[in-house]
Motif scaffolding. Structure first.
Motif, PDB file in Angstrom:
ATOM      1  N   ASP A  10      -4.207  -6.682   5.269  1.00  0.00           N
ATOM      2  CA  ASP A  10      -3.161  -6.106   4.436  1.00  0.00           C
ATOM      3  C   ASP A  10      -2.892  -7.096   3.305  1.00  0.00           C
ATOM      4  N   LEU A  11      -3.138  -6.680   2.055  1.00  0.00           N
ATOM      5  CA  LEU A  11      -3.036  -7.600   0.933  1.00  0.00           C
ATOM      6  C   LEU A  11      -1.597  -7.935   0.563  1.00  0.00           C
ATOM      7  N   VAL A  12      -0.627  -7.169   1.073  1.00  0.00           N
ATOM      8  CA  VAL A  12       0.780  -7.468   0.811  1.00  0.00           C
ATOM      9  C   VAL A  12       1.308  -8.494   1.811  1.00  0.00           C
ATOM     10  N   THR A  13       1.067  -8.224   3.089  1.00  0.00           N
ATOM     11  CA  THR A  13       1.579  -9.123   4.132  1.00  0.00           C
ATOM     12  C   THR A  13       0.613 -10.259   4.458  1.00  0.00           C
ATOM     13  N   GLU A  14      -0.646 -10.109   4.039  1.00  0.00           N
ATOM     14  CA  GLU A  14      -1.712 -11.065   4.351  1.00  0.00           C
ATOM     15  C   GLU A  14      -1.999 -11.164   5.851  1.00  0.00           C
ATOM     16  N   LYS A  15      -1.659 -10.102   6.579  1.00  0.00           N
ATOM     17  CA  LYS A  15      -1.927 -10.049   8.013  1.00  0.00           C
ATOM     18  C   LYS A  15      -3.221  -9.270   8.278  1.00  0.00           C
ATOM     19  N   ILE A  16      -3.886  -9.622   9.375  1.00  0.00           N
ATOM     20  CA  ILE A  16      -5.073  -8.878   9.785  1.00  0.00           C
ATOM     21  C   ILE A  16      -4.636  -7.523  10.343  1.00  0.00           C
ATOM     22  N   VAL A  17      -5.230  -6.459   9.824  1.00  0.00           N
ATOM     23  CA  VAL A  17      -4.947  -5.102  10.309  1.00  0.00           C
ATOM     24  C   VAL A  17      -5.805  -4.797  11.526  1.00  0.00           C
ATOM     25  N   TRP A  18      -7.080  -5.120  11.420  1.00  0.00           N
ATOM     26  CA  TRP A  18      -7.977  -5.010  12.571  1.00  0.00           C
ATOM     27  C   TRP A  18      -9.138  -5.976  12.407  1.00  0.00           C
ATOM     28  N   GLU A  19      -9.766  -6.274  13.524  1.00  0.00           N
ATOM     29  CA  GLU A  19     -10.892  -7.208  13.535  1.00  0.00           C
ATOM     30  C   GLU A  19     -11.860  -6.749  14.626  1.00  0.00           C
ATOM     31  N   LYS A  20     -13.117  -6.539  14.244  1.00  0.00           N
ATOM     32  CA  LYS A  20     -14.095  -5.988  15.183  1.00  0.00           C
ATOM     33  C   LYS A  20     -15.416  -6.746  15.091  1.00  0.00           C
ATOM     34  N   SER A  21     -16.143  -6.713  16.197  1.00  0.00           N
ATOM     35  CA  SER A  21     -17.555  -7.091  16.193  1.00  0.00           C
ATOM     36  C   SER A  21     -18.321  -5.923  16.804  1.00  0.00           C
ATOM     37  N   TYR A  22     -19.602  -5.879  16.527  1.00  0.00           N
ATOM     38  CA  TYR A  22     -20.448  -4.779  17.001  1.00  0.00           C
ATOM     39  C   TYR A  22     -21.673  -5.404  17.667  1.00  0.00           C
ATOM     40  N   ASP A  23     -21.883  -5.075  18.919  1.00  0.00           N
ATOM     41  CA  ASP A  23     -22.926  -5.716  19.721  1.00  0.00           C
ATOM     42  C   ASP A  23     -22.714  -7.224  19.768  1.00  0.00           C
ATOM     43  N   GLY A  24     -21.460  -7.658  19.723  1.00  0.00           N
ATOM     44  CA  GLY A  24     -21.136  -9.073  19.839  1.00  0.00           C
ATOM     45  C   GLY A  24     -21.307  -9.876  18.568  1.00  0.00           C
ATOM     46  N   ARG A  25     -21.580  -9.208  17.455  1.00  0.00           N
ATOM     47  CA  ARG A  25     -21.752  -9.919  16.188  1.00  0.00           C
ATOM     48  C   ARG A  25     -21.415  -8.944  15.067  1.00  0.00           C
ATOM     49  N   CYS A  26     -21.753  -9.331  13.849  1.00  0.00           N
ATOM     50  CA  CYS A  26     -21.480  -8.381  12.769  1.00  0.00           C
ATOM     51  C   CYS A  26     -22.484  -8.447  11.634  1.00  0.00           C
ATOM     52  N   CYS A  27     -22.054  -8.770  10.439  1.00  0.00           N
ATOM     53  CA  CYS A  27     -22.607  -8.054   9.294  1.00  0.00           C
ATOM     54  C   CYS A  27     -22.897  -8.933   8.088  1.00  0.00           C
ATOM     55  N   ASP A  28     -23.765  -8.393   7.255  1.00  0.00           N
ATOM     56  CA  ASP A  28     -24.024  -8.968   5.936  1.00  0.00           C
ATOM     57  C   ASP A  28     -23.087  -8.279   4.944  1.00  0.00           C
ATOM     58  N   ARG A  29     -23.578  -7.913   3.747  1.00  0.00           N
ATOM     59  CA  ARG A  29     -22.716  -7.433   2.665  1.00  0.00           C
ATOM     60  C   ARG A  29     -22.361  -5.954   2.854  1.00  0.00           C
ATOM     61  N   ILE A  30     -21.097  -5.697   3.115  1.00  0.00           N
ATOM     62  CA  ILE A  30     -20.636  -4.339   3.402  1.00  0.00           C
ATOM     63  C   ILE A  30     -20.351  -3.570   2.121  1.00  0.00           C
ATOM     64  N   ALA A  31     -20.216  -2.247   2.243  1.00  0.00           N
ATOM     65  CA  ALA A  31     -19.795  -1.388   1.132  1.00  0.00           C
ATOM     66  C   ALA A  31     -18.756  -0.405   1.640  1.00  0.00           C
ATOM     67  N   LEU A  32     -17.747  -0.160   0.808  1.00  0.00           N
ATOM     68  CA  LEU A  32     -16.667   0.777   1.117  1.00  0.00           C
ATOM     69  C   LEU A  32     -16.833   2.023   0.257  1.00  0.00           C
ATOM     70  N   SER A  33     -16.727   3.198   0.874  1.00  0.00           N
ATOM     71  CA  SER A  33     -16.872   4.449   0.139  1.00  0.00           C
ATOM     72  C   SER A  33     -15.781   4.581  -0.916  1.00  0.00           C
ATOM     73  N   PRO A  34     -16.038   5.313  -2.012  1.00  0.00           N
ATOM     74  CA  PRO A  34     -15.035   5.453  -3.082  1.00  0.00           C
ATOM     75  C   PRO A  34     -13.699   6.014  -2.616  1.00  0.00           C
ATOM     76  N   ASP A  35     -13.694   6.848  -1.574  1.00  0.00           N
ATOM     77  CA  ASP A  35     -12.427   7.384  -1.082  1.00  0.00           C
ATOM     78  C   ASP A  35     -11.741   6.457  -0.075  1.00  0.00           C
ATOM     79  N   GLY A  36     -12.352   5.317   0.201  1.00  0.00           N
ATOM     80  CA  GLY A  36     -11.726   4.319   1.059  1.00  0.00           C
ATOM     81  C   GLY A  36     -11.755   4.592   2.541  1.00  0.00           C
ATOM     82  N   THR A  37     -12.545   5.568   2.984  1.00  0.00           N
ATOM     83  CA  THR A  37     -12.489   5.961   4.401  1.00  0.00           C
ATOM     84  C   THR A  37     -13.604   5.374   5.257  1.00  0.00           C
ATOM     85  N   THR A  38     -14.738   5.025   4.633  1.00  0.00           N
ATOM     86  CA  THR A  38     -15.927   4.706   5.422  1.00  0.00           C
ATOM     87  C   THR A  38     -16.576   3.413   4.938  1.00  0.00           C
TER      88      THR A  38
END
Length: 238
Positions: A10-38
């Motif tokens: 959350d850019l206002v409160t600077e708090k983590i909203v959620w935090e996840k890993s997938y198969d015990g690890r995660c990711c390189d460079r992500i992309a967010l859809s233009p509508d902000g959902t995916t």
């Protein structure tokens, strides 16, 4: 994203909203859809993409691919996502609704490194391994149109680098294409009002550039070196 987890803040409160890993690890460079959902998140060290609900971090599905996923870009209308992978010479086009691969662009002459697309989603400009410069692909036909080589760089030195050009970006008005040169620590600015784009200016930076992005208003370029470059004068200003 980090190699261990994906998190939303959350850019206002600077708090983590959620935090996840997938198969015990995660990711390189992500992309967010233009509508902000995916989110399309490239699995780190596994040949697949995680499709993630941006509100919760829940994994919606996965897309199996060849190579090691690195970068995604959404089209402006959000209908398609373009996915690259290390050890793969093709760029994948995914239908975002069905989450299916619908087209391949390439093969390029080598593994696909960072890439950018134009606003009409008609062309892709991609760095490829072993090249200081870029190649151009047609996003509709899948054909490779051109290969543009930066003149005068140290070709023998380039062989020591994974992706000697690791960074490419179009300005918001699409009049210029900026290309990283990790061999000589420079940025090469190409005039994109002609086709293929023609070299116009070279800017020396303080370290090896590995990424380029631009501010929303288009006034400044931000390479990963930390230099801030005035786009009009091509001078480092901060």
């Amino acid at each position: 994203s980090t190699v261990k987890r994906l998190a939303a803040f959350d850019l206002v409160t600077e708090k983590i909203v959620w935090e996840k890993s997938y198969d015990g690890r995660c990711c390189d460079r992500i992309a967010l859809s233009p509508d902000g959902t995916t989110i399309f998140a490239p699995a780190f060290g596994a040949p697949k993409w995680h499709v993630v609900d941006a509100a919760t971090g829940a994994e919606l599905s996965t897309i199996e691919v060849m190579g090691w996923p690195r970068q995604a870009i959404f089209s402006r209308d959000g209908a398609h996502a373009y996915l690259s992978a290390w050890e793969s010479p093709v760029l994948l086009v995914v239908d975002v609704t069905s989450r299916k691969i619908v087209r391949e662009i390439g093969p390029f002459t080598n593994y696909v490194c960072p890439f950018t697309i134009n606003g009409r989603a008609s062309q892709v400009f991609a760095n490829v391994d072993g090249l200081v410069g870029f190649e151009v692909g047609d996003l509709q036909t899948g054909l490779i149109l051109d290969r543009v080589v930066v003149e005068g760089y140290q070709m023998e030195a380039a062989e020591k680098f994974e992706c000697p050009s690791h960074g490419v970006g179009l300005t918001a008005d699409e009049r210029e294409l900026w290309v990283a040169d990790g061999v000589d620590n420079r940025l090469h600015v190409f005039d994109a009002t002609t086709y293929p784009p023609v070299a116009a200016t070279t800017i020396e930076v303080r370290a090896q550039p590995r990424w380029i992005t631009f501010g929303i208003d288009g006034r400044y370029a931000y390479p990963s070196t930390g230099d801030v470059i005035d786009r009009e004068s091509k001078k480092i200003v901060a």
